[in-house]
Design a protein around this motif. Structure first.
Motif, PDB file in Angstrom:
ATOM      1  N   LEU A 750       0.851  -1.204  -0.040  1.00 11.92           N
ATOM      2  CA  LEU A 750      -0.123   0.030   0.034  1.00 11.92           C
ATOM      3  C   LEU A 750       0.924   1.300  -0.094  1.00 11.92           C
ATOM      4  N   PRO A 751       0.423   2.290  -0.530  1.00  9.41           N
ATOM      5  CA  PRO A 751       1.349   3.575  -0.526  1.00  9.41           C
ATOM      6  C   PRO A 751       1.186   3.875   0.999  1.00  9.41           C
ATOM      7  N   PRO A 752       2.146   4.893   1.206  1.00 10.23           N
ATOM      8  CA  PRO A 752       2.239   5.577   2.505  1.00 10.23           C
ATOM      9  C   PRO A 752       0.784   6.598   2.402  1.00 10.23           C
ATOM     10  N   TRP A 753       0.618   7.016   3.644  1.00  9.56           N
ATOM     11  CA  TRP A 753      -0.461   7.777   3.724  1.00  9.56           C
ATOM     12  C   TRP A 753      -0.600   9.110   3.058  1.00  9.56           C
ATOM     13  N   TYR A 754       0.578   9.396   2.829  1.00  8.05           N
ATOM     14  CA  TYR A 754       0.830  10.819   2.058  1.00  8.05           C
ATOM     15  C   TYR A 754       0.851  10.330   0.602  1.00  8.05           C
ATOM     16  N   ARG A 755       0.592   9.042   0.182  1.00  9.44           N
ATOM     17  CA  ARG A 755       0.498   8.921  -1.239  1.00  9.44           C
ATOM     18  C   ARG A 755      -0.606   8.286  -1.536  1.00  9.44           C
ATOM     19  N   THR A 756      -1.478   7.931  -0.647  1.00  6.60           N
ATOM     20  CA  THR A 756      -2.950   7.617  -0.790  1.00  6.60           C
ATOM     21  C   THR A 756      -3.871   8.437  -1.818  1.00  6.60           C
ATOM     22  N   PRO A 757      -4.995   7.903  -2.239  1.00  7.26           N
ATOM     23  CA  PRO A 757      -5.882   8.667  -2.938  1.00  7.26           C
ATOM     24  C   PRO A 757      -6.431   9.881  -2.389  1.00  7.26           C
ATOM     25  N   TRP A 758      -6.693   9.451  -0.835  1.00  3.51           N
ATOM     26  CA  TRP A 758      -7.106  10.451  -0.085  1.00  3.51           C
ATOM     27  C   TRP A 758      -6.306  11.656   0.074  1.00  3.51           C
ATOM     28  N   ALA A 759      -4.941  11.341   0.187  1.00  6.56           N
ATOM     29  CA  ALA A 759      -3.751  12.222   0.485  1.00  6.56           C
ATOM     30  C   ALA A 759      -4.074  13.339  -0.839  1.00  6.56           C
ATOM     31  N   TYR A 760      -3.964  12.344  -1.922  1.00  2.00           N
ATOM     32  CA  TYR A 760      -3.773  13.340  -3.364  1.00  2.00           C
ATOM     33  C   TYR A 760      -4.854  14.198  -3.193  1.00  2.00           C
ATOM     34  N   GLY A 761      -6.084  13.614  -2.965  1.00  2.00           N
ATOM     35  CA  GLY A 761      -7.237  14.569  -2.961  1.00  2.00           C
ATOM     36  C   GLY A 761      -7.245  15.661  -2.083  1.00  2.00           C
ATOM     37  N   LEU A 762      -6.463  15.516  -0.821  1.00  2.00           N
ATOM     38  CA  LEU A 762      -6.332  16.679   0.043  1.00  2.00           C
ATOM     39  C   LEU A 762      -5.327  17.346  -0.565  1.00  2.00           C
ATOM     40  N   TYR A 763      -4.241  16.920  -1.114  1.00  4.73           N
ATOM     41  CA  TYR A 763      -3.250  17.578  -1.736  1.00  4.73           C
ATOM     42  C   TYR A 763      -3.917  18.492  -2.822  1.00  4.73           C
TER      43      TYR A 763
END
Length: 966
Positions: A750-763
């Motif tokens: 799994l990607p790290p939390w900072y490379r998850t879809p949610w994280a990308y959405g947050l980004y």
């Protein structure tokens, strides 16, 4: 005709040799021994079996042992009791019988075997048994046999029946779906329809302990006993099986008996190791401590999928390669040292090692090698020449007779002996420092003399059809040698690179297919007489590349060619059409065991050769099936997450696929957090042949381009894997070069939390917010800057406006002053005009008054009439005065178009009222207005009153103020 007789003689000779050599014993099969330290268990091993995927299971004193071809695993019962029997069902469940318990092993959610007790489900009064000795599967039922009762379960683990024999049994056997019991004092019994009853003729064994039962045919049972021998039960008769060996069986204490796939019978004993027998009970081979195995006690026997025979000892476990065409002739057969050369003469085998020359009668199975006296030291060569057995030794040349060696010549270092074809009465000897000649006599070989003219070390020699002796030197090249007519000297011609050879080193000469060939470090060559040089040979070119280096050749009576090269060992089997078929795979297990000092292959007879080995010799029987195609697979034994802190197990390989146990991945949705992106994968191929020298290739899809190089590693670790989907592939290659099925394991990092879809959405959200903020900041800065600029501009504009205003004010002031002057002038003109009008009207009115007075005093009617006419003209003149229009123009200019606006807002006003309004705007007095309007003061008041009404003013409103503010 002679040729036909020769062929017939060879065929008859081969037939006689084949029949004479039946039952020959030369060496012991290859074996592998595991001590209790190797498998980390107890010493006694009561039962051995194998699962369908090749894993080996052993019922051991310390629990259940499992061998995956690489590692041993131990599964102890919670009670720590001994495991007595093990059975693996087709669904993968592993059933065991143990002290005080029985049940089965299945994998838990991690794939680790866990024990499920079935004994706990039986009634309390039956639970307290001592030993569960055997477990069998009969049809769909499982039989757990204790020394008190037999418990019958179905596959679902439900207790179906409890069979209570009248007499306690002490052993159990399932033969052709029939359960036999050995009962002390009763003999052999059988269980039928849930009851135990005596078997036919079972009382014969009432004072015996039965150790094995085999079905020989539909009506024959072979029954072994612990101390009373082996018997054959045929119908209603029981007879001794092989009376000749009965005492051997009785004294050996038979523990177990099984039938092998070959049809032979294997018997494991308490005192005498292992016996291999034919169907008549004749002993074909015995393996005992120090003679083929490491322990004399064999408690259990099992033949695995590959045909290896596993022995469970009182201390240790052995695997014997019974299906292998190889046998080891080494110190366990009484032969010490490294093998160099051998000779089979009728029934006696001579073997030369670095310790001396040894011999034995190969027809005697229990015989060991004896040393020939006076042969201590290095033996190089052993040959049968002119009815003599002649040995080439470091100390010289010896004649072997009656187990003793007699020196023939005091010339040290006899490499080889060559029976000369052109001079059939003589034998040429090659030694450390040249050549010597021997003569064949009735007394045997007799040394004649050392030959002059050649001093080179002569280890390898062959004679061609013309009598030339070709001698190859290990690092100098090739010499062609010709004997002088008196046979006392030689002439030699040297051949090296200038004569077509690729080099002068590692050259040997061989006689194959009735011709001489020369093996070099770069291929096979032959001598071209016409060109007097060496050329590449076309012989065997289809089987060997030009770069191959052959180090040893040998040809048997059937024309099969055996070879050892630097990278492979094998045989070229000659077919009836003269072609050769190459076999090398089975020889791979000889890697690292052959003698690498002086390679040598010795043909004993058709299809049988000896390879000189580091420890003795390897006997190869080419008539034995070389390879059995086995479909095998790699299994995963453990997959874990490894990091600096701890190892976390993902799986031990097994999984439950419904009700079945499998090693194939069932759950493919394996998600591994990014923080655990270091994965260790362990695997093994349960292929038990070839000393377990399996090699492996692996490939991590989405991380590597392809399979790795072959290696014996059984684990692969990947660290710092990036996120993504991965498939790990692994396959095995056994020692014979056969590839396994590919095993795969899928997992996802799994990607790290900072490379998850949610994280990308947050980004994206933060980027948008940041963009907006940046935009706003820039907008604010721009606005602020704009405001500053605007403010500065406004200040500048204000300044300019101020200056302009000042200028305008000045200009306005000037204009106002001018306007004021003009207004003042206009007002002055208007006042003047108004005053003029007032004065004029006042003057006219006074004239009119005077005229009226005159008219009244005059009595003259004409005068009166004229005066009246004048007064009428005066009145007409005052009312039609055109000065009003001129007055209104000036008045509007001064009072902001008052008359126009007033007339527009109050269109109902009469001209007289408009004039009154204008005069009120000018703030004139009532009298002045009366004069201008040519009415009386009273008339002005009335006019004012009427005007108020039209303007709809309240009583409190002042008319003049209203007009002034308008």
């Amino acid at each position: 005709m002679k040729e036909r007789f020769k062929i017939l003689f060879i065929i008859i000779g081969l037939f006689l040799v084949a029949n004479y050599s039946y039952g020959q014993f030369i060496g012991y099969p290859f074996y592998k021994y595991y001590s209790s330290q190797d498998y980390h268990g107890g010493i006694q091993n009561w039962k051995i079996t194998q699962s369908q995927n090749g894993l080996l299971y052993v019922a051991n004193n310390f629990g259940l042992l499992e061998f995956d071809g690489t590692n041993w695993n131990k599964y102890s019962l919670e009670s720590g009791t001994k495991c007595r029997d093990v059975f693996v069902d087709t669904d993968g469940k592993i059933y065991i019988a143990a002290q005080g318990d029985f049940g089965y092993y299945i994998p838990n959610n991690l794939g680790k075997l866990t024990f499920v007790s079935l004994a706990d489900s039986i009634p309390g009064d039956k639970r307290n048994f001592d030993e569960a000795w055997r477990v069998f599967k009969k049809n769909d039922q499982l039989l757990f046999c204790t020394f008190d009762d037999i418990f019958v379960f179905n596959k679902s683990g439900k207790l179906l029946n409890i069979v209570d024999p009248e007499t306690d049994p002490d052993n159990f056997f399932l033969v052709n779906h029939q359960l036999y019991l050995n009962q002390a004092g009763k003999g052999l019994s059988v269980m039928e329809n849930g009851r135990v009853k005596p078997a036919d003729l079972g009382g014969f064994f009432k004072n015996m302990t039965i150790s094995g039962i085999l079905e020989i045919s539909n009506n024959q049972l072979l029954i072994s006993t612990l101390k009373s021998g082996v018997f054959l039960k045929t119908g209603n008769t029981i007879s001794t099986w092989n009376q000749q060996n009965q005492s051997t069986f009785q004294n050996s204490n038979i523990n177990q008996m099984i039938r092998l796939k070959s049809g032979k019978i294997a018997i494991g004993t308490q005192n005498e190791g292992l016996f291999l027998l034919d169907t008549k009970g004749n002993i074909k081979m015995q393996l005992n401590k120090g003679r083929g195995i490491e322990n004399r006690t064999v408690l259990s026997l099992y033949e695995d999928i590959q045909g290896n025979l596993w022995l469970g000892h009182n201390n240790g476990i052995s695997s014997v390669a019974l299906n292998s065409p190889f046998e080891h002739v080494n110190e366990q057969t009484g032969l010490p040292g490294t093998g160099y050369d051998a000779l089979l003469l009728r029934d006696t085998l001579y073997l030369g090692t670095n310790n001396g020359l040894y011999f034995k009668n190969i027809q005697h199975k229990n015989s060991t090698f004896q040393k020939v006296e006076n042969t201590t030291g290095q033996v190089y060569n052993i040959k049968h020449l002119h009815n003599s057995i002649v040995m080439g030794h470091h100390s010289g040349t010896f004649d072997i007779k009656n187990g003793e060696a007699q020196k023939l010549a005091n010339i040290s270092g006899t490499w080889t002996l060559l029976d000369l074809r052109k001079h059939p009465k003589y034998v040429l000897q090659g030694n450390y420092k040249g050549l010597s000649l021997f003569e064949k006599t009735e007394r045997g070989l007799v040394f004649l003399w050392k030959l002059d003219g050649f001093e080179e070390s002569s280890r390898v020699m062959e004679e061609d059809e013309e009598g030339n002796i070709w001698m190859t030197h290990g690092y100098k090249g090739v010499y062609k040698i010709n004997l002088s007519e008196d046979l006392k000297s030689v002439q030699s011609e040297y051949y090296g690179k200038t004569k077509g050879l690729p080099s002068k080193v590692l050259i040997n000469v061989w006689r194959l297919n009735s011709q001489l060939i020369f093996s070099t470090e770069s291929g096979i060559y032959e001598y071209d007489k016409k060109k007097d040089r060496f050329i590449r040979s076309s012989f065997l070119s289809d089987h060997f590349p030009e770069s191959v280096q052959i180090v040893s050749f040998a040809e048997d009576a059937l024309g099969n060619i055996y070879f050892v090269s630097t990278n492979e060992t094998g045989v070229l089997e000659k077919s009836t059409n003269g072609n050769y078929k190459k076999h090398t795979a089975v020889f791979n297990q000889l890697r690292n065991v052959l003698n690498d000092d002086l390679h040598n292959i010795i043909t004993l007879e058709a299809n049988k050769v000896l390879f000189a080995a580091k420890e003795g010799f390897i006997h190869f029987d080419n008539s034995v099936q070389k390879l059995q195609e086995i479909n095998y697979s790699v299994i995963f034994t453990k997959i874990s997450i490894s990091n600096s802190k701890e190892d976390s197990i993902i799986t031990y390989g097994r999984q439950m696929d419904g009700q079945n146990v499998t090693f194939e991945q069932v759950n493919k949705n394996i998600k591994i957090p990014f923080r655990d992106n270091s994965v260790r994968i362990e695997y093994s191929a349960p292929y038990m042949n070839g000393q377990f020298q399996n090699e492996y290739q692996y490939w991590l899809e989405n991380n590597e381009d392809g399979y790795s190089d072959w290696s014996i590693r059984t684990a692969k670790e990947y660290t710092n894997l990036p996120e993504g989907d991965y498939v790990f592939h692994v396959r095995a290659k056994n020692i014979h070069g056969q590839l396994s099925n590919v095993a795969t394991y899928e997992f996802t990092i799994l990607p790290p939390w900072y490379r998850t879809p949610w994280a990308y959405g947050l980004y994206v959200f933060l980027a948008l917010v940041t963009s907006v903020l940046v935009f706003l900041i820039f907008e604010l800065r721009y606005k602020k800057k704009t405001e500053i600029i605007t403010e500065e501009k406004e200040k500048e504009i204000t300044r300019i406006d101020s200056e302009l205003k000042t200028s305008e004010q000045k200009l306005e002031h000037l204009k106002n002053e001018k306007l004021k002057s003009e207004i003042k002038l206009k007002n002055k003109e208007l006042a003047t005009s108004t005053m003029h009008l007032i004065n004029k009207n006042s003057f006219i009115n006074s004239i009119k008054t005077n005229l009226n007075n005159i008219s009244k005093r005059s009595k003259n009617q004409e005068v009166k009439h004229e005066i009246s006419r004048v007064i009428h003209n005066i009145d007409k003149n005052i009312s039609a005065d055109e000065d009003w229009e001129h007055f209104s123009i000036h008045f509007d200019q001064v009072h902001g178009d008052f008359i126009k606006r007033w007339q527009k807002d109050y269109p109902d006003l009469s001209p007289q009222e408009m004039k009154l309004s204008a005069y009120l705007r000018m703030n004139l007095s009532t009298k002045e207005i009366a004069n201008l309007l040519n009415i009386s003061v009273r008339g002005v008041e009335i006019a004012r009153y009427r005007l108020r009404k039209k303007l709809e003013l309240e009583r409190s409103d002042n008319l003049q103020e209203f007009i002034l503010k308008y």
